[in-house]
Design a protein around this motif. Sequence first.
Motif, mmCIF file in Angstrom:
data_model
loop_
_atom_site.group_PDB
_atom_site.id
_atom_site.type_symbol
_atom_site.label_atom_id
_atom_site.label_comp_id
_atom_site.label_asym_id
_atom_site.label_seq_id
_atom_site.Cartn_x
_atom_site.Cartn_y
_atom_site.Cartn_z
ATOM 1 N N VAL A 523 0.866 -1.171 0.000
ATOM 2 C CA VAL A 523 0.000 0.000 0.000
ATOM 3 C C VAL A 523 0.910 1.231 0.000
ATOM 4 O O VAL A 523 1.868 1.298 0.778
ATOM 5 N N LEU A 524 0.623 2.190 -0.871
ATOM 6 C CA LEU A 524 1.380 3.445 -0.905
ATOM 7 C C LEU A 524 0.462 4.561 -0.411
ATOM 8 O O LEU A 524 -0.395 5.036 -1.157
ATOM 9 N N PRO A 525 0.614 4.991 0.840
ATOM 10 C CA PRO A 525 -0.255 6.052 1.362
ATOM 11 C C PRO A 525 0.131 7.415 0.773
ATOM 12 O O PRO A 525 1.310 7.792 0.756
ATOM 13 N N VAL A 526 -0.855 8.115 0.270
ATOM 14 C CA VAL A 526 -0.666 9.482 -0.219
ATOM 15 C C VAL A 526 -1.608 10.385 0.570
ATOM 16 O O VAL A 526 -2.808 10.098 0.683
ATOM 17 N N PHE A 527 -1.041 11.440 1.128
ATOM 18 C CA PHE A 527 -1.879 12.398 1.860
ATOM 19 C C PHE A 527 -1.628 13.786 1.291
ATOM 20 O O PHE A 527 -0.480 14.229 1.182
ATOM 21 N N ILE A 528 -2.689 14.459 0.911
ATOM 22 C CA ILE A 528 -2.590 15.792 0.312
ATOM 23 C C ILE A 528 -2.944 16.837 1.360
ATOM 24 O O ILE A 528 -4.027 16.795 1.945
ATOM 25 N N THR A 529 -2.018 17.745 1.600
ATOM 26 C CA THR A 529 -2.282 18.859 2.514
ATOM 27 C C THR A 529 -2.617 20.102 1.706
ATOM 28 O O THR A 529 -2.274 20.210 0.518
ATOM 29 N N MET A 530 -3.257 21.059 2.352
ATOM 30 C CA MET A 530 -3.772 22.229 1.651
ATOM 31 C C MET A 530 -3.371 23.517 2.355
ATOM 32 O O MET A 530 -3.181 23.546 3.567
ATOM 33 N N SER A 531 -3.262 24.563 1.562
ATOM 34 C CA SER A 531 -3.092 25.914 2.103
ATOM 35 C C SER A 531 -3.845 26.874 1.196
ATOM 36 O O SER A 531 -4.006 26.609 -0.002
ATOM 37 N N ASP A 532 -4.310 27.967 1.761
ATOM 38 C CA ASP A 532 -5.052 28.947 0.969
ATOM 39 C C ASP A 532 -4.145 29.581 -0.072
ATOM 40 O O ASP A 532 -3.038 30.025 0.239
#
Length: 601
Positions: A523-532
Amino acid sequence: MEIKEFNLKSLREIPIFFACDEGFVKYTMVSIKSIMENASRDRRYHIYILHMGILAATQSRVTAMADADFDIDFVDVTEKMNSIAGKLPIRDYYSNTTYFRLFIPDMFPQYRKALYIDSDTIVVGDISQMYDHRLGRLYAGVCPDRVVAQNEILGEYVEKVLGVKREKYFNAGVMLINCSQFRENHLLDEFLELLHVYLFVVAQDQDYLNILCKDQVLYMEPKWNAQVFGELACPVEEVGLLHFNMAAKPWHYKDCRLAEYFWKYAKYTSSYGEIKEGLESYTDEQRYVDSVSGEKLVALAVSEINREDNYLRQVTNAHRSEEKLELLKHIEELEKEGRFAEDAQVNPPAPPLLPEDINYLSRSLKSKTQTKYAFKLVRWFVNLLIKKKQLIIKEYKGVENLEKVADGAVITCNHFNAFDSFAITLAFEQGKLKKKKLYRVIREGNYTGFPGFYGFLMRHCNTLPLSSNFKTMEKFITAVDRVLQKKQFVLVYPEQGMWWNYRKPRPLQKGAFTFAARNNKPVLPVFITMSDSDVIDADGFYVQEYTVHFCEPIYPDPSKKQAVNAKEMLDKNYEAWKAVYEETYKKKLTYTCDEQAASNE
């Protein structure tokens, strides 16, 4: 022959504007002298000084500096001021002469573009080179404001009050103005309207100009506005224009950095003695006022940031759609109740996907042709989203982890936007695995319920739709297994429902991890973070800038049973996402449902 040369120069005339009062004109003279000494004599120049009441004797001293290539004229803007007085919300607004630059395009319709320069400048390069920048349909040529870029609070101010990224906020003391575009787009009228909306008190006219010209400026080489206060934007030997901004005035401080450039030209003006006298008579009290002026500016910025009705909050709140506000409220309720796997948005009813409606992984000629065409459409569509700043990918981190799983994997990702899979697709295609295929697991309604363009993409871009029909799900499971066994990739959203712009990782469902365990794939976990970003969408919310984090792959243990592996990989995936969340946002991951449960105990 001389007349012909003069006419040619006239056709190539460069208009240069200053704005000052009686007390400041002596410094304007020094700036003019530096321009004249370094400008190409193949061009003709017309210098205009905008004012309200500079004495005739003072004007004569300045106009005496003119020569065969330089005309110098004073233009009284009192009449222009009176003509718009009825449009102003306050009477004393134009005591600051720097606002006069906004009149240039309307008062001088003969000019397509013009230079505006503050009087606290020394031009050591050929000013015609700055003028010759091509603007196209952009409003102005400018340079970033170094003070804002280097001061955390002022940077926060322009982002949270003006809605402009600190690195894009420009210094308006030096501008190549596109007069044609100012007139065509009625920027003076927009400015007057904006005065009624909000009174900016930090950088005043500069703040208004940054809002009016946002995303419509050419950033010139930083040498054309090398601001002395703070760190220079380029080596001093490369400077074209020195700007003695803020309190960095060589006529007030003997130890002012780079003051020698000012005095080099000051001594050739008729104001030299007066300027030297001013330097000697500048008092400690005046220097103290200078020393605290920066602190007062920062304090004003803090006050504006904390205002509940600051400009940006007014603008965004006025345009935020009720639908999105209701959606955010519903997401808050779902989190409070711990209903993490539910869709936040109510999806319209869609017909069930029956076994005869789909042939997963079809390799017919028609299917391959449709898929090829669909991916061309996707690339066009993604490029359009990026161009319009509806999709902004700031950074990819850990892409090398994608390359570690070259023999196929289940890729997991948090789900918060209809376009979030494009961020992964772009990274996938740019890496060493671009010849591999990425399949996306999608919900049933996305496959059966979307008409037209989006429906075509959902049905032909390597999508694997779920189904509420048991027999169809058997076909789905077989298709996923086959993809993984062929060393390809499957993108799964283990949180299930999409929660719009929700930044926290949600508890995961086991399906993705069961597939990985059964097929002995990582499993390759990808997490996308955000900024304005500094872009506001049609619903009145900031478009988010994405940082895509590829975490370390999680491998199944061949010695353990499938169910055990699936559970362990699920837990490790969640911990990886949690770590990225806490590191990026600098806060501990908590949920309101847990906080509420704790308070009830």
